[in-house]
Design an enzyme around this catalytic site. Structure first.
Site, PDB file in Angstrom:
ATOM      1  N   ASP A  95     -22.244  -7.963 -34.949  1.00 38.66           N
ATOM      2  CA  ASP A  95     -22.966  -8.355 -36.176  1.00 38.66           C
ATOM      3  C   ASP A  95     -22.231  -9.339 -37.082  1.00 38.66           C
ATOM      4  O   ASP A  95     -22.160  -9.136 -38.301  1.00 38.66           O
ATOM      5  CB  ASP A  95     -23.338  -7.100 -36.987  1.00 38.66           C
ATOM      6  CG  ASP A  95     -24.266  -6.162 -36.230  1.00 38.66           C
ATOM      7  OD1 ASP A  95     -24.583  -6.449 -35.064  1.00 38.66           O
ATOM      8  OD2 ASP A  95     -24.665  -5.128 -36.805  1.00 38.66           O
TER       9      ASP A  95
ATOM     10  N   ASP B 184     -27.843  -7.445 -35.723  1.00 39.32           N
ATOM     11  CA  ASP B 184     -28.749  -6.569 -36.442  1.00 39.32           C
ATOM     12  C   ASP B 184     -30.024  -7.404 -36.614  1.00 39.32           C
ATOM     13  O   ASP B 184     -29.945  -8.543 -37.091  1.00 39.32           O
ATOM     14  CB  ASP B 184     -28.100  -6.260 -37.805  1.00 39.32           C
ATOM     15  CG  ASP B 184     -28.408  -4.884 -38.338  1.00 39.32           C
ATOM     16  OD1 ASP B 184     -28.625  -3.960 -37.535  1.00 39.32           O
ATOM     17  OD2 ASP B 184     -28.422  -4.732 -39.582  1.00 39.32           O
TER      18      ASP B 184
ATOM     19  N   HIS C   3     -33.735  -6.930 -37.863  1.00 38.96           N
ATOM     20  CA  HIS C   3     -34.781  -6.088 -38.450  1.00 38.96           C
ATOM     21  C   HIS C   3     -36.084  -6.825 -38.701  1.00 38.96           C
ATOM     22  O   HIS C   3     -36.064  -8.007 -39.045  1.00 38.96           O
ATOM     23  CB  HIS C   3     -34.293  -5.523 -39.793  1.00 38.96           C
ATOM     24  CG  HIS C   3     -33.076  -4.657 -39.688  1.00 38.96           C
ATOM     25  ND1 HIS C   3     -33.067  -3.488 -38.955  1.00 38.96           N
ATOM     26  CD2 HIS C   3     -31.830  -4.783 -40.214  1.00 38.96           C
ATOM     27  CE1 HIS C   3     -31.862  -2.937 -39.052  1.00 38.96           C
ATOM     28  NE2 HIS C   3     -31.093  -3.697 -39.801  1.00 38.96           N
TER      29      HIS C   3
ATOM     30  N   HIS D  35     -31.819  -6.999 -45.253  1.00 42.81           N
ATOM     31  CA  HIS D  35     -30.795  -7.819 -44.601  1.00 42.81           C
ATOM     32  C   HIS D  35     -31.173  -8.075 -43.152  1.00 42.81           C
ATOM     33  O   HIS D  35     -31.923  -7.305 -42.548  1.00 42.81           O
ATOM     34  CB  HIS D  35     -29.423  -7.112 -44.660  1.00 42.81           C
ATOM     35  CG  HIS D  35     -29.422  -5.816 -43.888  1.00 42.81           C
ATOM     36  ND1 HIS D  35     -29.895  -4.641 -44.413  1.00 42.81           N
ATOM     37  CD2 HIS D  35     -29.049  -5.526 -42.615  1.00 42.81           C
ATOM     38  CE1 HIS D  35     -29.801  -3.683 -43.507  1.00 42.81           C
ATOM     39  NE2 HIS D  35     -29.299  -4.187 -42.403  1.00 42.81           N
TER      40      HIS D  35
ATOM     41  N   LYS E 206     -30.583  -5.505 -32.054  1.00 38.60           N
ATOM     42  CA  LYS E 206     -30.909  -4.092 -32.258  1.00 38.60           C
ATOM     43  C   LYS E 206     -31.677  -3.893 -33.549  1.00 38.60           C
ATOM     44  O   LYS E 206     -31.450  -4.602 -34.525  1.00 38.60           O
ATOM     45  CB  LYS E 206     -29.627  -3.258 -32.231  1.00 38.60           C
ATOM     46  CG  LYS E 206     -28.604  -3.741 -33.220  1.00 38.60           C
ATOM     47  CD  LYS E 206     -27.234  -3.188 -32.907  1.00 38.60           C
ATOM     48  CE  LYS E 206     -26.184  -3.762 -33.808  1.00 38.60           C
ATOM     49  NZ  LYS E 206     -26.414  -3.612 -35.242  1.00 38.60           N
TER      50      LYS E 206
ATOM     51  N   CYS F  16     -21.631  -0.267 -38.001  1.00 35.85           N
ATOM     52  CA  CYS F  16     -21.924  -0.720 -36.642  1.00 35.85           C
ATOM     53  C   CYS F  16     -20.703  -0.736 -35.736  1.00 35.85           C
ATOM     54  O   CYS F  16     -20.818  -0.444 -34.548  1.00 35.85           O
ATOM     55  CB  CYS F  16     -22.628  -2.069 -36.692  1.00 35.85           C
ATOM     56  SG  CYS F  16     -24.286  -1.887 -37.418  1.00 35.85           S
TER      57      CYS F  16
HETATM   58  C1  VGL Z   1     -24.873  -2.552 -40.650  1.00 37.69           C
HETATM   59  C2  VGL Z   1     -25.572  -1.478 -42.551  1.00 37.69           C
HETATM   60  C3  VGL Z   1     -26.887  -1.706 -42.207  1.00 37.69           C
HETATM   61  C4  VGL Z   1     -23.719  -3.042 -39.821  1.00 37.69           C
HETATM   62  C5  VGL Z   1     -26.181  -2.773 -40.286  1.00 37.69           C
HETATM   63  O1  VGL Z   1     -23.874  -4.052 -39.085  1.00 37.69           O
HETATM   64  O2  VGL Z   1     -22.638  -2.444 -39.922  1.00 37.69           O
HETATM   65  N1  VGL Z   1     -24.579  -1.900 -41.773  1.00 37.69           N
HETATM   66  N2  VGL Z   1     -27.176  -2.342 -41.066  1.00 37.69           N
HETATM   67 ZN    ZN Z   2     -29.138  -3.084 -40.632  1.00 37.05          ZN
END
Ligand code: VGL
Ligand code: ZN
Length: 205
Positions: free
Chosen positions: A22, A65, A67, A84, A109, A157
């Site tokens: 990420d 990430d 979404h 985010h 993901k 993550c």
């Molecule tokens: C993450 C919070 C929400 C991460 C992803 O990549 O660590 N943290 N979504």
């Molecule tokens: Zn996230």
């Protein structure tokens, strides 16, 4: 003080994969919506690691990430996070300084509205139902036995990817100079590292 980071080419061979977690604008850019303090400072460290892996013939995999605009992962839809890494937006894009190897797989993901903390699995935050991403199959198909985990964020993550990696039978190394924590509560990053070590992951600067 930043820890000294030595990219160690001897860590890598064809049975090792570097998993870059990420490294996206929303986490790594100071103007990102879920900026992880110091996130931009791990990019050059990770680039050196990518080069060491590439030179040794090790697989590099990037996770994102990813979404939908509306998901129970977000506070406005009942979850805990600011919006985010919405698919296709600037925030979901890789940090512009990150070296992207053209042939490297990218594992996305959370695209179905699940929480996707681990690169290996996603989980519906309402039903609790979990399912795998393609990551484990992809690694096993290439004979990978060890994963080296770097990226953001230590306490979400990176932690969940490392723990899942151990559960799935991979040897796991987390490079502590190439990760940063959200630290919603002070100490979350440290506790994540303790949990990883306790599970059997190797912590290496
Ligand atoms: C993450 C919070 C929400 C991460 C992803 O990549 O660590 N943290 N979504
Ligand atoms: Zn996230």
């Amino acid at each position: 003080m930043a820890e000294r980071h030595v990219p160690d080419q001897r860590r890598y061979d064809s049975r090792v994969a570097l998993v870059v977690v990420d490294l996206q604008n929303d986490f790594a850019d100071p103007t990102g919506s879920l900026y992880v303090r110091g996130g931009e400072s791990v990019v050059s460290v990770i680039n050196a690691e990518i080069e060491a892996a590439r030179a040794a013939g090790a697989l590099v995999v990037y996770t994102q990430d990813w979404h939908p605009a509306s998901t129970p992962h977000f506070a406005r839809d009942g979850g805990i996070w600011p919006v985010h890494c919405v698919q296709g937006t600037w925030g979901a894009g890789f940090h512009p300084d990150l070296v992207l190897l053209p042939e490297a797989p990218v594992v996305r993901k959370g695209s179905g509205g699940e929480d996707g903390y681990s690169g290996f699995s996603v989980r519906d935050p309402r039903s609790g139902e979990a399912g795998p991403t393609e990551l484990a199959d992809l690694l096993r198909a290439r004979g990978v036995e060890r994963v080296v985990v770097v990226g953001l964020a230590t306490d979400y993550c990176v932690k969940e990817t490392g723990l899942d990696g151990v559960r799935l039978g991979f040897a796991v190394t987390v490079r502590t100079s190439a990760i940063r924590a959200v630290d919603l509560q002070p100490g979350d990053g440290e506790r994540a590292l303790e949990a990883l070590a306790e599970a059997g992951a190797e912590l290496a600067a």
